[in-house]
Design a protein around this motif. Structure first.
Motif, short mmCIF file in Angstrom:
data_model
loop_
_atom_site.label_atom_id
_atom_site.label_comp_id
_atom_site.label_asym_id
_atom_site.label_seq_id
_atom_site.Cartn_x
_atom_site.Cartn_y
_atom_site.Cartn_z
N LEU A 66 -21.62 6.75 73.23
CA LEU A 66 -21.60 8.19 73.58
C LEU A 66 -20.76 8.39 75.17
CD1 LEU A 66 -25.31 9.48 72.67
CD2 LEU A 66 -22.83 9.98 71.61
N GLY A 67 -21.25 7.37 76.27
CA GLY A 67 -20.74 7.50 77.38
C GLY A 67 -19.29 7.28 77.45
N ARG A 68 -18.80 6.45 76.57
CA ARG A 68 -17.49 6.23 76.50
C ARG A 68 -16.65 7.43 75.66
NH1 ARG A 68 -14.66 3.19 72.05
NH2 ARG A 68 -12.55 2.27 72.87
N ALA A 69 -17.27 8.03 74.99
CA ALA A 69 -16.59 9.27 74.18
C ALA A 69 -16.44 10.18 75.09
CB ALA A 69 -17.40 9.67 73.12
N THR A 70 -17.55 10.34 75.75
CA THR A 70 -17.83 11.53 77.16
C THR A 70 -16.68 11.14 78.34
OG1 THR A 70 -19.94 11.85 76.40
CG2 THR A 70 -19.09 12.94 78.62
N GLN A 71 -16.61 9.81 78.54
CA GLN A 71 -15.34 9.44 79.29
C GLN A 71 -14.18 9.90 79.18
OE1 GLN A 71 -16.11 8.55 82.83
NE2 GLN A 71 -14.03 9.19 83.08
N GLY A 72 -13.83 9.59 77.67
CA GLY A 72 -12.32 9.88 77.20
C GLY A 72 -12.41 11.48 77.37
N LEU A 73 -13.25 12.18 76.99
CA LEU A 73 -13.18 13.70 76.83
C LEU A 73 -12.95 14.27 78.20
CD1 LEU A 73 -13.47 16.64 75.60
CD2 LEU A 73 -16.01 16.44 76.08
N SER A 74 -13.80 13.72 79.24
CA SER A 74 -13.48 13.95 80.85
C SER A 74 -12.03 13.88 81.14
CB SER A 74 -14.41 13.33 81.58
OG SER A 74 -15.95 13.52 81.22
N ASN A 75 -11.55 12.71 80.80
CA ASN A 75 -10.30 12.31 81.16
C ASN A 75 -9.10 13.23 80.51
OD1 ASN A 75 -11.36 10.28 82.66
ND2 ASN A 75 -10.67 8.61 81.02
N TYR A 76 -9.51 13.58 79.41
CA TYR A 76 -8.57 14.52 78.80
C TYR A 76 -8.67 15.98 79.21
CZ TYR A 76 -6.09 16.93 75.08
OH TYR A 76 -5.24 17.87 74.18
N LEU A 77 -9.79 16.20 79.43
CA LEU A 77 -10.03 17.69 80.04
C LEU A 77 -9.25 17.71 81.36
CD1 LEU A 77 -13.57 18.44 79.39
CD2 LEU A 77 -11.70 19.85 78.42
N ILE A 78 -9.43 16.85 82.34
CA ILE A 78 -9.09 16.64 83.63
C ILE A 78 -7.60 16.77 83.61
CG2 ILE A 78 -8.73 15.26 85.94
CD1 ILE A 78 -11.68 14.36 85.13
N LYS A 79 -6.87 15.94 82.66
CA LYS A 79 -5.53 15.70 82.66
C LYS A 79 -4.58 17.12 81.90
CE LYS A 79 -1.59 13.08 80.67
NZ LYS A 79 -1.49 11.66 79.79
N ASN A 80 -5.65 17.93 81.42
CA ASN A 80 -4.66 18.75 80.28
C ASN A 80 -5.08 20.35 80.52
OD1 ASN A 80 -3.10 17.13 78.02
ND2 ASN A 80 -4.80 16.16 78.24
N VAL A 81 -6.32 20.25 81.21
CA VAL A 81 -6.84 21.87 81.43
C VAL A 81 -6.68 22.00 83.05
CG1 VAL A 81 -8.72 23.39 81.34
CG2 VAL A 81 -8.60 21.78 79.52
N LYS A 82 -5.87 22.56 83.39
CA LYS A 82 -5.44 22.77 85.04
C LYS A 82 -6.42 23.96 85.53
CE LYS A 82 -2.20 19.89 84.37
NZ LYS A 82 -2.28 18.36 84.74
N LYS A 83 -7.71 23.44 85.91
CA LYS A 83 -8.61 24.34 86.52
C LYS A 83 -9.31 23.43 87.81
CE LYS A 83 -11.31 27.25 83.88
NZ LYS A 83 -12.36 27.55 82.93
N GLU A 84 -9.74 24.53 88.64
CA GLU A 84 -10.15 23.88 89.66
C GLU A 84 -11.59 23.47 89.47
OE1 GLU A 84 -11.49 25.24 94.39
OE2 GLU A 84 -9.95 26.29 93.18
N GLN A 85 -12.42 23.99 88.63
CA GLN A 85 -13.70 23.64 88.24
C GLN A 85 -13.91 23.69 86.74
OE1 GLN A 85 -16.83 22.55 90.06
NE2 GLN A 85 -16.42 21.65 87.94
N LEU A 86 -13.85 22.76 85.99
CA LEU A 86 -13.94 22.63 84.63
C LEU A 86 -15.52 22.74 84.37
CD1 LEU A 86 -11.84 19.32 83.87
CD2 LEU A 86 -11.49 21.75 83.07
N LYS A 87 -15.65 23.44 83.06
CA LYS A 87 -16.96 23.59 82.66
C LYS A 87 -17.16 23.11 81.27
CE LYS A 87 -16.84 27.95 84.03
NZ LYS A 87 -17.21 29.48 84.14
#
Length: 571
Positions: A66-87
């Protein structure tokens, strides 16, 4: 086994905690078969998330997968959703470890500087879908294994529109997950970024559910006697409240199944598709003379409905029947309000009944058909912005009313089922009689599902071989009818087996085969996306001249299905 042992020994390193290392060492020493099943493959982060048995290992649901899946999701969000604060908002169901796993997921997200809204206690999956848009989040996660057995848990990911992830985000997230090593997971939480949520979102969700699930002002809701069971799941926190707010006062809850419990102690399977799961509810209904029984699965996205047939006996509707009746009712209400103008649609899936298409067409409403899974119906809402979405369903007991939730939603669907029953009752009819009227106006459709379990490495290979045989050596005749078309969704082709003509299927690829005869007899086969099973779907139909002949016609269709099953050597 050498590769499996090498893989397992990596879990004896400092990346993994002491309890995990002890569990793996015991398996190495004492249980090579279990070790092999835990490591012969990685737990797949599929196009919606993961679901599997809990325990240590790469092919299990645990802190690290689960941690690996969430880390992968986090990396994708940070790279592709250009927002100052992701939620991101997180919910979880009643299963063992769901609360603990939800906190692990929240920790990883916050460690990646992502704001987290974490529900204070268990909540229905549709509320998570609602909360994504309600809170303006970029993604949502729910920890659940739906109706799977108690040893399972799972992880579903939602995008900013409230629907489960679809292309291109699904493959993008999967790519980020697959290239991660477990040592790269950030587990150290930033507690300042984790906010607990509860009643405020609950109230907004129930209010929206009542608004969308109550379709008429002229319904006598107080005269409908309802039996409801949560089957030890999350719906107990939402459905009774929604029914009360909608005006249903005569509601009787199966008390033995009220308390959330991941062991699901009173049922073999917490799946409302199974008649046994609703046995306690139907017994109570018979005792008190109830009109309708509603049961929901553990995460409250599927509902089972039992109603009285023409002889007064409780009869469990299948998902196709419930979907057809609710769709017909919803469209009628739209029509009565003058809202049908050719710019509306309903959603369904390739393995669901074709009767819903006929019903919608009779009102000049389009039907959009997608792959199995509600994420594709949610995608329709996003894709067809020039059309209004009325509702949608699939054969596996899921329905969605309107678009405020972008996943199957047993809370609002419960309200709609009760609307149908209450309106019919006050007009001298019943839920079941409304279904029979639809059959008379169209055709009597009968569907049946067989699931064959094949566990482990050998089982997975057997399932693939069965599909390969059906694909490469197609059936040409069934029960005396020539097969007209074979639709291969993995190859994106539909072949006419009589003329040899081949056409293209304009859908994403999926490992599904559908045989169809000229009369509309259908056989579909697909591997389950959540369990080690292959599923066979059967659909047959014939005209029904009058409701009094329904029992006779249904028996004939049942017999036809059994002949087909026997001919395919599946019984």
């Amino acid at each position: 086994m050498t590769n499996i042992l090498d893989k397992a020994k990596q879990w004896l390193t400092a990346t993994f905690d002491a309890d995990t290392q002890t569990e793996i060492q015991n398996l190495i020493n004492n249980n090579p078969d279990d070790l092999a099943d835990r490591f012969y493959k990685d737990m797949e982060f599929g196009t919606g998330g993961m679901r599997g048995i809990m325990g240590a290992g790469t092919n299990r649901i645990n802190k690290y997968t689960l941690g690996r899946a969430t880390q992968g999701l986090s990396n994708y969000l940070i790279k592709n959703v250009k927002k100052e604060q992701l939620k991101v908002v997180i919910a979880y169901d009643c299963r063992h470890n769901s609360q603990k796993f939800a906190k692990v997921v929240a920790d990883v997200l916050s460690a990646n500087n992502i704001k987290v809204f974490l529900f204070e206690d268990l909540r229905p999956t549709p509320e998570l879908s609602f909360a994504v848009r309600h809170l303006g989040c970029d993604a949502g996660i729910v920890l659940t294994a739906s109706h799977n057995p108690p040893e399972y848990n799972g992880y579903k990911v939602y995008w900013a529109d409230g629907g489960q992830i679809v292309p291109p985000h699904d493959s993008g997230i999967i790519g980020n997950v697959n290239k991660l090593d477990f040592s790269e997971i950030k587990f150290d939480a930033n507690e300042d970024l984790i906010e607990t949520i509860g009643a405020v979102v609950d109230d907004a969700f129930v209010e929206a559910s009542v608004k969308n699930g109550s379709l008429s002002d002229d319904i006598d809701r107080k005269n409908l006697k309802i039996v409801f069971t949560s089957l030890h799941g999350t719906s107990i926190v939402s459905v009774p409240d929604a029914l009360k707010k909608a005006g249903y006062d005569d509601v009787h809850i199966v008390e033995e199944q009220r308390k959330p419990d991941g062991d699901f102690p009173t049922v073999k399977s917490p799946n409302p598709e199974e008649p046994e799961a609703l046995e306690m509810a139907t017994n109570l209904a018979n005792k008190i003379g109830a009109d309708i029984v509603i049961g929901t699965d553990p995460d409250c996205d599927r509902l089972g409905v039992a109603v009285r047939d023409t002889d007064g006996n409780m009869k469990l509707m299948n998902g196709n029947q419930t979907m057809v009746v609710m769709t017909d009712f919803a469209i009628q209400k739209w029509k009565n309000e003058g809202k049908i103008n050719g710019k509306q649609f309903v959603g369904t899936t390739i393995v669901s009944t074709e009767l819903v298409n006929d019903v919608a067409a009779s009102y000049n409403v389009a039907t959009k058909v997608g792959l199995t899974g509600f994420k594709w119906i949610a995608k329709m809402v996003r894709d067809f912005t020039d059309l209004q979405f009325i509702g949608g369903g699939e054969e596996s007991f899921g329905y969605m009313v309107g678009d405020f939730v972008r996943d199957k939603d047993a809370v609002t669907a419960t309200l709609l089922a009760c609307e149908v029953a209450a309106f019919a009752k006050q007009n001298g009819s019943s839920f079941y009689e409304e279904l029979l009227k639809i059959y008379v106006n169209n055709k009597f459709y009968k569907e049946h599902l067989i699931s064959i379990t094949k566990k482990g490495m050998d089982g997975a290979a057997e399932i693939q071989q069965m599909l390969s045989d059906m694909r490469n050596n197609p059936i040409t005749e069934i029960d005396g009818e020539k097969i007209e078309t074979l639709s291969d969704y993995n190859a994106s082709t539909r072949k006419n087996l009589i003329t040899g003509e081949v056409s293209e299927i304009d859908m994403p690829k999926s490992n599904v085969l559908i045989y169809q005869t000229a009369s509309g007899t259908r056989i579909a086969a697909r591997p389950s996306g959540t369990e080690p099973k292959i599923k066979f779907y059967f659909s047959v139909n014939t005209p029904l001249d009058k409701t009094e002949n329904a029992e006779k016609v249904e028996a004939e269709l049942d017999a036809k299905i059994q002949r087909i099953i026997k001919e395919m050597k599946l019984s």
